[in-house]
Scaffold this motif. Sequence first.
Motif, PDB file in Angstrom:
ATOM      1  N   ASN A   1      13.298 177.784   3.767  1.00 32.03           N
ATOM      2  CA  ASN A   1      12.039 178.162   2.005  1.00 32.03           C
ATOM      3  C   ASN A   1      11.547 178.656   2.817  1.00 32.03           C
ATOM      4  O   ASN A   1      10.910 178.533   3.571  1.00 32.03           O
ATOM      5  N   CYS A   2      10.656 179.273   1.871  1.00 36.68           N
ATOM      6  CA  CYS A   2       9.694 180.639   2.248  1.00 36.68           C
ATOM      7  C   CYS A   2       9.638 181.388   1.498  1.00 36.68           C
ATOM      8  O   CYS A   2      10.038 181.878   0.315  1.00 36.68           O
ATOM      9  N   GLY A   3       8.209 181.079   1.372  1.00 34.49           N
ATOM     10  CA  GLY A   3       7.659 180.786   0.076  1.00 34.49           C
ATOM     11  C   GLY A   3       7.221 180.037  -1.400  1.00 34.49           C
ATOM     12  O   GLY A   3       7.975 179.373  -1.569  1.00 34.49           O
ATOM     13  N   ASP A   4       6.387 180.716  -2.363  1.00 34.62           N
ATOM     14  CA  ASP A   4       6.291 179.851  -3.501  1.00 34.62           C
ATOM     15  C   ASP A   4       7.440 180.012  -4.128  1.00 34.62           C
ATOM     16  O   ASP A   4       7.545 178.751  -4.869  1.00 34.62           O
ATOM     17  N   HIS A   5       8.471 180.485  -4.369  1.00 35.45           N
ATOM     18  CA  HIS A   5       9.006 180.762  -4.929  1.00 35.45           C
ATOM     19  C   HIS A   5      10.217 179.879  -4.491  1.00 35.45           C
ATOM     20  O   HIS A   5      11.622 179.168  -5.231  1.00 35.45           O
ATOM     21  N   ALA A   6      10.818 179.285  -3.357  1.00 36.66           N
ATOM     22  CA  ALA A   6      11.547 179.204  -2.806  1.00 36.66           C
ATOM     23  C   ALA A   6      11.167 176.867  -2.781  1.00 36.66           C
ATOM     24  O   ALA A   6      12.254 176.941  -1.942  1.00 36.66           O
ATOM     25  N   GLY A   7       9.982 177.356  -2.562  1.00 31.86           N
ATOM     26  CA  GLY A   7       9.703 175.838  -2.687  1.00 31.86           C
ATOM     27  C   GLY A   7       8.768 175.391  -1.277  1.00 31.86           C
ATOM     28  O   GLY A   7       9.411 174.348  -1.078  1.00 31.86           O
ATOM     29  N   GLN A   8       8.728 176.436  -0.462  1.00 34.36           N
ATOM     30  CA  GLN A   8       7.994 176.079   0.680  1.00 34.36           C
ATOM     31  C   GLN A   8       6.351 175.741   0.682  1.00 34.36           C
ATOM     32  O   GLN A   8       5.944 175.625   0.180  1.00 34.36           O
ATOM     33  N   THR A   9       6.797 173.909   1.746  1.00 29.69           N
ATOM     34  CA  THR A   9       5.653 173.066   1.415  1.00 29.69           C
ATOM     35  C   THR A   9       4.939 173.499   2.837  1.00 29.69           C
ATOM     36  O   THR A   9       3.592 173.060   2.835  1.00 29.69           O
ATOM     37  N   VAL A  10       5.662 173.278   3.488  1.00 35.04           N
ATOM     38  CA  VAL A  10       5.217 173.177   5.068  1.00 35.04           C
ATOM     39  C   VAL A  10       5.378 174.654   5.541  1.00 35.04           C
ATOM     40  O   VAL A  10       5.543 175.371   5.656  1.00 35.04           O
ATOM     41  N   HIS A  11       4.239 175.464   6.151  1.00 34.44           N
ATOM     42  CA  HIS A  11       3.483 176.822   6.098  1.00 34.44           C
ATOM     43  C   HIS A  11       4.152 176.863   7.984  1.00 34.44           C
ATOM     44  O   HIS A  11       3.290 177.432   8.022  1.00 34.44           O
ATOM     45  N   HIS A  12       4.860 176.311   8.615  1.00 37.56           N
ATOM     46  CA  HIS A  12       4.955 176.485   9.581  1.00 37.56           C
ATOM     47  C   HIS A  12       6.220 176.935   9.899  1.00 37.56           C
ATOM     48  O   HIS A  12       7.543 175.321   9.004  1.00 37.56           O
ATOM     49  N   LEU A  13       7.687 177.821  10.174  1.00 32.36           N
ATOM     50  CA  LEU A  13       8.741 178.189  10.341  1.00 32.36           C
ATOM     51  C   LEU A  13       9.333 176.555  10.830  1.00 32.36           C
ATOM     52  O   LEU A  13       9.241 175.739  11.993  1.00 32.36           O
ATOM     53  N   HIS A  14      10.441 176.349   9.589  1.00 33.61           N
ATOM     54  CA  HIS A  14      11.271 175.204  10.166  1.00 33.61           C
ATOM     55  C   HIS A  14      12.603 176.083   9.684  1.00 33.61           C
ATOM     56  O   HIS A  14      13.210 176.276   8.362  1.00 33.61           O
ATOM     57  N   PHE A  15      13.829 175.886   9.854  1.00 37.06           N
ATOM     58  CA  PHE A  15      15.595 175.346   9.360  1.00 37.06           C
ATOM     59  C   PHE A  15      16.253 173.557   9.083  1.00 37.06           C
ATOM     60  O   PHE A  15      15.945 173.042  10.038  1.00 37.06           O
ATOM     61  N   HIS A  16      15.825 173.514   7.879  1.00 39.24           N
ATOM     62  CA  HIS A  16      16.707 172.364   7.497  1.00 39.24           C
ATOM     63  C   HIS A  16      17.951 172.267   7.353  1.00 39.24           C
ATOM     64  O   HIS A  16      18.777 173.267   7.785  1.00 39.24           O
TER      65      HIS A  16
END
Length: 113
Positions: free
Chosen positions: A86-101
Amino acid sequence: MTDCIFCKIIAGEIPSTKVYEDERCLAFRDINPQAPTHILVIPKEHIASMAEITEKNSDIVAYLFERIAEIAKAEGLDDGFRVVSNCGDHAGQTVHHLHFHILGGQPLALTMA
Ligand code: 5GP
Ligand code: ZN
Protein backbone atom coordinates in the motif's frame (compact mmCIF):
# COMPACT_ATOMS: atom_id res chain seq x y z
CA MET A 1 13.64 7.42 11.85
CA THR A 2 12.91 7.69 15.54
CA ASP A 3 9.11 7.86 15.29
CA CYS A 4 8.74 4.99 12.83
CA ILE A 5 7.15 1.80 14.22
CA PHE A 6 8.97 -0.44 11.77
CA CYS A 7 12.35 1.19 12.47
CA LYS A 8 11.64 0.46 16.16
CA ILE A 9 10.85 -3.16 15.31
CA ILE A 10 14.17 -3.38 13.40
CA ALA A 11 15.97 -1.88 16.42
CA GLY A 12 14.29 -4.40 18.73
CA GLU A 13 12.53 -1.61 20.67
CA ILE A 14 9.14 -3.10 19.75
CA PRO A 15 8.86 -6.91 19.86
CA SER A 16 7.86 -8.84 16.75
CA THR A 17 7.54 -12.44 15.64
CA LYS A 18 10.45 -12.66 13.22
CA VAL A 19 10.29 -15.00 10.26
CA TYR A 20 13.54 -14.00 8.53
CA GLU A 21 16.32 -11.47 9.10
CA ASP A 22 19.58 -10.54 7.44
CA GLU A 23 21.70 -7.39 7.17
CA ARG A 24 19.36 -5.75 4.66
CA CYS A 25 15.85 -6.82 5.59
CA LEU A 26 13.45 -8.18 8.17
CA ALA A 27 10.31 -10.27 7.80
CA PHE A 28 7.84 -10.63 10.68
CA ARG A 29 4.21 -11.64 11.25
CA ASP A 30 1.57 -8.93 10.95
CA ILE A 31 0.03 -8.09 14.32
CA ASN A 32 -3.46 -8.06 12.75
CA PRO A 33 -3.41 -10.91 10.22
CA GLN A 34 -5.78 -10.70 7.23
CA ALA A 35 -5.05 -14.28 6.14
CA PRO A 36 -3.79 -17.47 7.86
CA THR A 37 -0.27 -16.46 6.78
CA HIS A 38 0.35 -12.71 6.86
CA ILE A 39 3.97 -11.61 6.87
CA LEU A 40 5.50 -8.15 6.40
CA VAL A 41 8.82 -7.87 4.59
CA ILE A 42 10.70 -4.60 5.10
CA PRO A 43 14.08 -3.10 4.24
CA LYS A 44 16.24 -2.11 7.22
CA GLU A 45 16.85 1.19 5.47
CA HIS A 46 13.99 3.61 6.12
CA ILE A 47 12.20 4.23 2.81
CA ALA A 48 8.73 5.76 3.24
CA SER A 49 6.93 3.90 0.45
CA MET A 50 7.15 2.61 -3.13
CA ALA A 51 6.78 6.27 -4.17
CA GLU A 52 10.33 6.84 -2.87
CA ILE A 53 11.90 4.18 -5.09
CA THR A 54 14.45 5.54 -7.58
CA GLU A 55 17.23 4.08 -9.69
CA LYS A 56 19.51 4.71 -6.69
CA ASN A 57 17.64 2.43 -4.28
CA SER A 58 15.58 0.09 -6.48
CA ASP A 59 17.99 -2.81 -5.93
CA ILE A 60 16.41 -3.31 -2.50
CA VAL A 61 13.07 -4.08 -4.17
CA ALA A 62 14.59 -6.93 -6.18
CA TYR A 63 16.38 -8.10 -3.04
CA LEU A 64 13.14 -8.14 -1.03
CA PHE A 65 11.31 -10.04 -3.77
CA GLU A 66 14.04 -12.71 -3.80
CA ARG A 67 13.52 -13.08 -0.04
CA ILE A 68 9.73 -13.11 -0.51
CA ALA A 69 9.99 -16.12 -2.84
CA GLU A 70 12.16 -17.95 -0.29
CA ILE A 71 9.88 -17.05 2.63
CA ALA A 72 6.78 -18.19 0.73
CA LYS A 73 8.46 -21.52 0.06
CA ALA A 74 9.56 -21.88 3.69
CA GLU A 75 6.01 -21.08 4.87
CA GLY A 76 4.60 -23.77 2.58
CA LEU A 77 2.58 -21.39 0.43
CA ASP A 78 2.84 -23.78 -2.51
CA ASP A 79 -0.77 -23.21 -3.60
CA GLY A 80 -0.14 -19.51 -4.08
CA PHE A 81 0.08 -16.23 -2.25
CA ARG A 82 -0.38 -12.49 -2.77
CA VAL A 83 2.11 -9.65 -2.34
CA VAL A 84 0.68 -6.19 -1.58
CA SER A 85 2.32 -2.83 -0.99
CA ASN A 86 0.00 0.00 0.00
CA CYS A 87 1.39 3.36 -1.05
CA GLY A 88 -0.06 6.61 0.24
CA ASP A 89 -3.44 7.66 1.60
CA HIS A 90 -5.66 6.37 -1.20
CA ALA A 91 -4.17 2.90 -0.77
CA GLY A 92 -4.63 3.08 3.00
CA GLN A 93 -0.96 3.00 3.92
CA THR A 94 -0.80 3.27 7.71
CA VAL A 95 2.91 2.68 8.37
CA HIS A 96 5.18 4.94 6.34
CA HIS A 97 8.11 2.54 6.06
CA LEU A 98 8.18 0.49 2.84
CA HIS A 99 6.70 -2.96 3.39
CA PHE A 100 5.39 -5.83 1.36
CA HIS A 101 2.55 -7.92 2.74
CA ILE A 102 2.73 -11.65 1.98
CA LEU A 103 -0.77 -13.10 2.26
CA GLY A 104 -1.68 -16.73 1.87
CA GLY A 105 -2.73 -19.98 3.47
CA GLN A 106 -6.23 -20.08 1.97
CA PRO A 107 -7.97 -18.86 -1.22
CA LEU A 108 -7.91 -15.06 -1.04
CA ALA A 109 -10.67 -12.60 -1.87
CA LEU A 110 -9.94 -10.30 -4.77
CA THR A 111 -9.54 -7.26 -2.55
CA MET A 112 -7.53 -6.82 0.60
CA ALA A 113 -8.89 -4.93 3.58
P1 5GP B 1 -0.33 -0.82 5.72
O1 5GP B 1 -1.75 -0.54 6.14
O2 5GP B 1 0.56 0.39 5.96
O3 5GP B 1 -0.17 -1.38 4.34
O4 5GP B 1 0.16 -2.00 6.64
C1 5GP B 1 0.68 -1.82 7.92
C2 5GP B 1 0.57 -3.16 8.60
O5 5GP B 1 1.39 -3.13 9.73
C3 5GP B 1 -0.85 -3.49 9.06
O6 5GP B 1 -1.27 -4.70 8.44
C4 5GP B 1 -0.70 -3.62 10.57
O7 5GP B 1 -1.49 -4.67 11.11
C5 5GP B 1 0.77 -3.87 10.75
N1 5GP B 1 1.32 -3.39 12.00
C6 5GP B 1 1.15 -2.13 12.53
N2 5GP B 1 1.81 -2.03 13.70
C7 5GP B 1 2.42 -3.23 13.89
C8 5GP B 1 3.26 -3.74 14.95
O8 5GP B 1 3.59 -3.06 15.92
N3 5GP B 1 3.68 -5.03 14.82
C9 5GP B 1 3.34 -5.81 13.76
N4 5GP B 1 3.81 -7.06 13.75
N5 5GP B 1 2.55 -5.37 12.76
C10 5GP B 1 2.11 -4.10 12.83
ZN1 ZN C 1 11.20 3.31 9.36
